[in-house]
Design a protein around this motif. Structure first.
Motif, PDB file in Angstrom:
ATOM      1  N   SER A 276       0.880  -1.168   0.000  1.00 26.00           N
ATOM      2  CA  SER A 276       0.000   0.000   0.000  1.00 26.00           C
ATOM      3  C   SER A 276       0.913   1.212   0.000  1.00 26.00           C
ATOM      4  CB  SER A 276      -0.876  -0.020   1.256  1.00 26.00           C
ATOM      5  OG  SER A 276      -1.577   1.190   1.363  1.00 26.00           O
ATOM      6  N   THR A 277       1.107   1.806  -1.154  1.00 26.72           N
ATOM      7  CA  THR A 277       2.171   2.810  -1.262  1.00 26.72           C
ATOM      8  C   THR A 277       1.695   4.247  -1.121  1.00 26.72           C
ATOM      9  OG1 THR A 277       1.979   3.056  -3.657  1.00 26.72           O
ATOM     10  CG2 THR A 277       3.401   1.287  -2.845  1.00 26.72           C
ATOM     11  N   ALA A 278       0.441   4.504  -1.433  1.00 31.24           N
ATOM     12  CA  ALA A 278       0.011   5.905  -1.504  1.00 31.24           C
ATOM     13  C   ALA A 278      -0.531   6.422  -0.185  1.00 31.24           C
ATOM     14  CB  ALA A 278      -1.035   6.076  -2.593  1.00 31.24           C
ATOM     15  N   ALA A 279      -0.982   5.529   0.680  1.00 28.45           N
ATOM     16  CA  ALA A 279      -1.624   5.922   1.931  1.00 28.45           C
ATOM     17  C   ALA A 279      -2.681   6.989   1.644  1.00 28.45           C
ATOM     18  CB  ALA A 279      -0.578   6.381   2.939  1.00 28.45           C
ATOM     19  N   PHE A 280      -2.615   8.114   2.341  1.00 31.14           N
ATOM     20  CA  PHE A 280      -3.667   9.130   2.211  1.00 31.14           C
ATOM     21  C   PHE A 280      -3.493  10.030   0.990  1.00 31.14           C
ATOM     22  CE2 PHE A 280      -0.513  10.155   5.508  1.00 31.14           C
ATOM     23  CZ  PHE A 280       0.192  11.145   4.844  1.00 31.14           C
ATOM     24  N   LEU A 281      -2.476   9.781   0.168  1.00 25.53           N
ATOM     25  CA  LEU A 281      -2.271  10.664  -0.989  1.00 25.53           C
ATOM     26  C   LEU A 281      -3.237  10.366  -2.132  1.00 25.53           C
ATOM     27  CD1 LEU A 281       1.614  11.011  -1.231  1.00 25.53           C
ATOM     28  CD2 LEU A 281      -0.047  12.549  -0.186  1.00 25.53           C
ATOM     29  N   GLY A 282      -3.885   9.240  -2.069  1.00 19.99           N
ATOM     30  CA  GLY A 282      -4.884   8.955  -3.100  1.00 19.99           C
ATOM     31  C   GLY A 282      -4.398   7.955  -4.115  1.00 19.99           C
ATOM     32  N   ALA A 283      -5.348   7.265  -4.692  1.00 24.54           N
ATOM     33  CA  ALA A 283      -5.052   6.137  -5.562  1.00 24.54           C
ATOM     34  C   ALA A 283      -4.213   6.509  -6.772  1.00 24.54           C
ATOM     35  CB  ALA A 283      -6.350   5.479  -6.014  1.00 24.54           C
ATOM     36  N   ARG A 284      -4.376   7.709  -7.260  1.00 28.35           N
ATOM     37  CA  ARG A 284      -3.624   8.060  -8.471  1.00 28.35           C
ATOM     38  C   ARG A 284      -2.124   8.160  -8.222  1.00 28.35           C
ATOM     39  NH1 ARG A 284      -3.854  14.392  -9.668  1.00 28.35           N
ATOM     40  NH2 ARG A 284      -2.691  13.681 -11.470  1.00 28.35           N
ATOM     41  N   HIS A 285      -1.748   8.200  -6.957  1.00 31.59           N
ATOM     42  CA  HIS A 285      -0.319   8.240  -6.634  1.00 31.59           C
ATOM     43  C   HIS A 285       0.211   6.898  -6.148  1.00 31.59           C
ATOM     44  CE1 HIS A 285      -0.463  12.449  -7.379  1.00 31.59           C
ATOM     45  NE2 HIS A 285      -1.430  12.609  -6.485  1.00 31.59           N
ATOM     46  N   ALA A 286      -0.641   5.897  -6.238  1.00 29.95           N
ATOM     47  CA  ALA A 286      -0.200   4.570  -5.818  1.00 29.95           C
ATOM     48  C   ALA A 286       0.701   3.968  -6.881  1.00 29.95           C
ATOM     49  CB  ALA A 286      -1.400   3.670  -5.577  1.00 29.95           C
ATOM     50  N   GLN A 287       1.491   3.037  -6.440  1.00 28.16           N
ATOM     51  CA  GLN A 287       2.435   2.371  -7.339  1.00 28.16           C
ATOM     52  C   GLN A 287       1.685   1.517  -8.369  1.00 28.16           C
ATOM     53  OE1 GLN A 287       4.645  -1.416  -6.060  1.00 28.16           O
ATOM     54  NE2 GLN A 287       6.039   0.225  -5.534  1.00 28.16           N
ATOM     55  N   LEU A 288       2.073   1.651  -9.610  1.00 27.62           N
ATOM     56  CA  LEU A 288       1.542   0.799 -10.671  1.00 27.62           C
ATOM     57  C   LEU A 288       2.642  -0.197 -11.017  1.00 27.62           C
ATOM     58  CD1 LEU A 288      -0.818   0.386 -12.705  1.00 27.62           C
ATOM     59  CD2 LEU A 288       0.545   1.723 -14.319  1.00 27.62           C
ATOM     60  N   LYS A 289       2.326  -1.472 -10.900  1.00 24.08           N
ATOM     61  CA  LYS A 289       3.379  -2.469 -11.072  1.00 24.08           C
ATOM     62  C   LYS A 289       3.326  -3.129 -12.442  1.00 24.08           C
ATOM     63  CE  LYS A 289       4.930  -4.852  -7.651  1.00 24.08           C
ATOM     64  NZ  LYS A 289       4.968  -5.761  -6.517  1.00 24.08           N
ATOM     65  N   PHE A 290       4.448  -3.165 -13.096  1.00 21.90           N
ATOM     66  CA  PHE A 290       4.609  -3.946 -14.326  1.00 21.90           C
ATOM     67  C   PHE A 290       5.362  -5.214 -13.968  1.00 21.90           C
ATOM     68  CE2 PHE A 290       5.064   0.088 -17.181  1.00 21.90           C
ATOM     69  CZ  PHE A 290       3.733   0.385 -16.955  1.00 21.90           C
ATOM     70  N   LEU A 291       4.853  -6.332 -14.440  1.00 22.32           N
ATOM     71  CA  LEU A 291       5.598  -7.583 -14.248  1.00 22.32           C
ATOM     72  C   LEU A 291       6.620  -7.707 -15.368  1.00 22.32           C
ATOM     73  CD1 LEU A 291       2.825 -10.025 -13.016  1.00 22.32           C
ATOM     74  CD2 LEU A 291       4.694  -9.008 -11.718  1.00 22.32           C
ATOM     75  N   GLY A 292       7.764  -7.159 -15.154  1.00 24.00           N
ATOM     76  CA  GLY A 292       8.798  -7.145 -16.180  1.00 24.00           C
ATOM     77  C   GLY A 292       8.399  -6.254 -17.340  1.00 24.00           C
ATOM     78  N   VAL A 293       8.848  -6.621 -18.520  1.00 20.90           N
ATOM     79  CA  VAL A 293       8.560  -5.802 -19.695  1.00 20.90           C
ATOM     80  C   VAL A 293       7.333  -6.297 -20.440  1.00 20.90           C
ATOM     81  CG1 VAL A 293      10.952  -5.098 -20.009  1.00 20.90           C
ATOM     82  CG2 VAL A 293      10.140  -7.177 -21.108  1.00 20.90           C
ATOM     83  N   ASN A 294       6.642  -7.256 -19.840  1.00 15.58           N
ATOM     84  CA  ASN A 294       5.424  -7.737 -20.491  1.00 15.58           C
ATOM     85  C   ASN A 294       4.366  -6.644 -20.460  1.00 15.58           C
ATOM     86  OD1 ASN A 294       6.508 -10.355 -20.830  1.00 15.58           O
ATOM     87  ND2 ASN A 294       6.129 -10.729 -18.652  1.00 15.58           N
ATOM     88  N   PRO A 295       3.680  -6.447 -21.561  1.00 17.91           N
ATOM     89  CA  PRO A 295       2.649  -5.412 -21.558  1.00 17.91           C
ATOM     90  C   PRO A 295       1.533  -5.778 -20.589  1.00 17.91           C
ATOM     91  CG  PRO A 295       2.557  -6.705 -23.582  1.00 17.91           C
ATOM     92  CD  PRO A 295       3.786  -7.127 -22.852  1.00 17.91           C
ATOM     93  N   PRO A 296       1.003  -4.785 -19.902  1.00 17.19           N
ATOM     94  CA  PRO A 296      -0.142  -5.069 -19.040  1.00 17.19           C
ATOM     95  C   PRO A 296      -1.254  -5.714 -19.850  1.00 17.19           C
ATOM     96  CG  PRO A 296       0.660  -2.847 -18.706  1.00 17.19           C
ATOM     97  CD  PRO A 296       1.379  -3.374 -19.899  1.00 17.19           C
ATOM     98  N   LYS A 297      -2.037  -6.552 -19.206  1.00 26.12           N
ATOM     99  CA  LYS A 297      -3.114  -7.238 -19.918  1.00 26.12           C
ATOM    100  C   LYS A 297      -4.167  -6.237 -20.386  1.00 26.12           C
ATOM    101  CE  LYS A 297      -2.601 -11.646 -17.588  1.00 26.12           C
ATOM    102  NZ  LYS A 297      -3.115 -12.552 -16.546  1.00 26.12           N
TER     103      LYS A 297
END
Lengths: 419, 365
Positions: free
Chosen positions: A163-184
């Protein structure tokens, strides 16, 4: 693609205040060229972070604080670097030649040997509590208002969801890429024309507006943030479709970490605010030396090539570079030739934006078993990261009339490390 | 096979000066029986050991440790000398046939030669052999060349007289862990991290074939790293078989959760002859393997808990027939020329000498 919601009650009521000393918007420049010509485009743009996270806890004795010939020194030697008088492990020969871009903090004492506690402390600058990660803080205060990429992107080959954003809001949360595979599902569904997709989006926003009227904004903002980030990525799907150039793969390596760092370079070139690349495999309770040979052998050249490229493109001055872990490893070598968890006296390296290059902060004792000079913890480091980026970490997040200190008020930045 | 019983007796009572032997009538105390293996002496150092070797004449026991020195004990007197000069841990040794000269390889990439007849031996030859660790050193059967391997992915052959490089063999794609001369003196074998064994023809200077030991490596998905490599490598005395010690079945290599294994290969065909593993409760690494002149095989290993074991296998059997528990992890193994004594380098900082015969009980006067 894994999306971390990181959403709390206060998430959606954060007032944006311009108390940033160095945050700037700037024109956006998108390029996949990978050439130094990008330098001109990115010069003068907003400040960013490159985080290289050596997951599991890299050994300080096999990296930034070698003690060859001492009781717990291990088999590897120390080598000189491009900074006179500074030595690092022989496992980092490429990095050694680039230490004039970096500095070392050798006196970290986290007072924890636990993976999760160490990781959260290093990311949040607090031992406990719901506080945002440094990447989310960067996204909140450094990302341009109309950023075309998510503010905090994490490239990893396996999933630890925080949980990376805490009270800063969802738009500031970490978006994770599993390697260089394109997101589904990055492309529109087959048969759905772009105009129909736009109408669909408009309808969704209309429903959101109606829902918000009765339930408040908070309930929909998370979904909005997800859709917005997905939209941004859909328009940048060439990041994933275009294979890296052979010459880049030759330099960076054809392994996952090499490819991940090439993607990180592309994202940073295109004004991503915080890009974190995790390199796994440092939790070496057994065979510490063979594993560090393998893992740092992979890290060393790849990281050095990325550092070179940031430097050549003129991006290093505006990019804070962090090479860090959740802790270091025990000086004592166990019966499996392993080193165990050790948060008591260990090191990280920093460079780039706002960091004095070529410095060594602090010192451990002769055997590396304790900090001897200038003890710091992750609270001090957190202030240092943000102040290097021009963010006044002594100020507060303003959350619906409530003030939350950005950095731990009990800690201070390492001023001698700041440029 | 000669038996130096006086040395063995000396080794059996390093501290009990007032003891007398209690010999049972009718018992042959020189008869070799691995089931009767017992400790007869301990040679202490202050830090954990990494490797050991005994010279072919049975006079010198040497050990590497988690320090920069080589530790040399006189087998008869148990006196200890320390050889200084390496800049990193020493992992591999070999001896000249007369036992007078020691060759050592260190993680720093250097090979050194030492005259053990000197009171205080200094390195008489240093070869900067490899970029990165020099993991192994072996002397050719004709005593004229050294073979080494290392983390630069190369196997190298050196002229012993002048330290000059004779041949360099490229072909491994990962770190090369061990190298060994075939007794015919015409071939070298080398094994890397991924279980690739290359056979090098010393006449042509080229790879003649490869042997598949890929079962001796494993990719840890969680940590995204490979683990494997030969931790010991030895030909049978007649050269018909190659034994290699290491690991298999990697589950969590970062915590040491994998199985030790000793693999045997037919030299002529390259086909696997045996996969020897200890009891499944013993998880760790096989660090040593030796062929006994009587035909049986001896292995040694370290469990992840820090304990050790010795394993014994009769010719052509598919399992070890005897296991002896050791008080600490075994990190090196060698066999004395009397064929009755083993030495083991232990993680608790001592070389133990074990005798493979009926134990001569001691009683106080």
């Amino acid at each position: 693609m894994q999306r971390n919601q990181g959403c709390q009650q206060l998430d959606h009521r954060v007032a944006r205040r311009q108390f940033l000393a160095g945050a700037a918007g700037g024109a956006l420049a998108f390029s996949l060229s990978g050439s130094p010509a990008v330098a001109e485009q990115v010069n003068g743009q907003h400040k960013r972070i490159l985080q290289v996270y050596l997951q599991g806890g890299v050994s300080q004795l096999e990296s930034w604080d070698p003690k060859p010939g001492t009781e717990f020194g291990g088999p590897f030697r120390a080598i000189p670097t491009s900074v006179p008088g500074m030595h690092i492990s022989e496992l980092l020969p490429y990095t050694a030649q680039r230490m004039h871009h970096l500095s070392i903090v050798r006196s970290i004492n986290l007072k924890t040997n636990d993976h999760t506690q160490g990781r959260l402390f290093m990311e949040k600058g607090r031992r406990a509590g719901e506080y945002p990660y440094v990447g989310s803080v960067a996204s909140r205060y450094l990302a341009p208002a109309k950023a075309e990429l998510p503010g905090y992107i994490h490239i990893s080959t396996r999933g630890l969801n925080d949980s990376t954003a805490a009270f800063l809001g969802a738009r500031h949360a970490q978006l994770k890429f599993l390697g260089v595979n394109p997101p589904k599902n990055l492309s529109l569904p087959k048969g759905l024309p772009p105009t129909a997709a736009e109408r669909r989006m408009a309808l969704r926003q209309q429903f959101n507006s109606q829902f918000q009227a009765g339930h408040g904004k908070a309930m929909t903002e998370t979904f909005d943030a997800s859709f917005q980030q997905a939209e941004k990525l859909m328009s940048r799907k060439t990041f994933f479709e275009k294979p890296p150039a052979d010459k880049d793969l030759e330099r960076y390596g054809k392994h996952d970490f090499g490819r991940n760092c090439l993607l990180a370079r592309t994202l940073l070139e295109n004004n991503a605010t915080c890009v974190k690349v995790t390199h796994h495999g440092y939790d070496s309770h057994a065979e510490n030396f063979n594993f560090h040979l393998e893992q740092l052998g992979e890290f060393d050249k790849t990281f050095s090539m990325l550092l070179d490229d940031l430097h050549e493109r003129g991006m290093l001055e505006s990019t804070l570079v962090m090479i860090y872990s959740e802790f270091g490893r025990t000086p004592k070598i166990n019966v499996r030739y392993g080193r165990d968890h050790w948060g008591t006296a260990w090191s990280i390296a920093l460079g780039g934006c706002g960091i004095q290059p070529g410095a060594i902060i602090g010192k451990t004792n002769e055997k590396g078993t304790a900090v001897a000079e200038r003890e710091v913890d992750a609270g001090h480091l957190f202030h240092t990261y943000l102040q290097a980026l021009g963010i006044d970490s002594t100020r507060d997040h303003e959350i619906a009339g409530r003030s939350v200190p950005i950095g731990d008020p009990a800690a201070q930045p390492i001023k001698e490390l700041l440029a | 096979m000669s038996v130096n019983n006086s040395e063995a007796v000396a080794a059996s009572k390093p501290v009990l000066n007032d003891a007398v032997e209690a010999r049972k009538p009718g018992v042959d105390y020189d008869a070799i029986d691995p089931v009767k293996t017992h400790k007869v002496a301990e040679l202490k150092h202050t830090v954990p050991l990494t490797s050991c070797r005994v010279d072919p004449t049975g006079r010198f026991i040497v050990a590497g440790a988690e320090d920069l020195d080589i530790h040399v004990w006189d087998y008869e007197s148990k006196t200890k000398r320390t050889l200084k000069g390496h800049t990193s841990w020493v992992r591999s040794f070999d001896f000249s046939a007369d036992g007078n000269t020691l060759y050592s390889a260190c993680w720093g990439g250097d090979i050194k030669a030492w005259n053990l007849l000197d009171t205080e031996p200094k390195s008489k030859l240093t070869i900067q052999a490899h970029q990165g660790s020099a993991r192994w050193v072996r002397l050719s059967p004709d005593q004229t060349k050294l073979a080494t391997c290392g983390n630069d992915l190369l196997v190298k052959l050196w002229d012993l007289e002048n330290g000059k490089l004779l041949q360099s063999f490229a072909g491994h794609e990962r770190h090369v862990y061990a190298v060994e001369f075939h007794p015919d003196g015409k071939h070298l074998v080398s094994q890397d991290l991924m279980g690739v064994i290359h056979v090098w023809d010393l006449h042509s200077g080229k790879k003649s074939r490869s042997i598949d030991a890929s079962v001796m490596t494993g990719y840890d998905k969680k940590f995204a790293a490979d683990m494997g490599g030969a931790r010991d490598l030895q030909f049978s005395p007649d050269g018909s078989e190659l034994a290699t010690a290491g690991i298999t079945n990697v589950v969590n290599s970062f915590a040491g959760v994998q199985d030790p294994i000793i693999m045997l290969f037919d030299w002529k065909t390259g086909q696997e002859k045996a996969k020897l593993k200890p009891d499944k409760t013993f998880q760790g690494i096989a660090w040593g393997v030796r062929y006994h002149p009587d035909g049986f095989l001896i292995g040694a290993g370290a469990d992840r808990s820090g304990k050790g074991e010795l394993w014994f296998r009769k010719p052509d059997e598919s399992e070890f027939y005897h296991t002896m528990k050791l008080p600490a992890a075994a990190r090196g193994l060698d066999l004395l020329n009397d064929a009755r004594h083993l030495i083991v380098a232990h993680s608790h900082g001592a070389v133990h000498i074990y005798r493979m015969t009926e134990e001569e009980k001691q009683k106080q006067v």
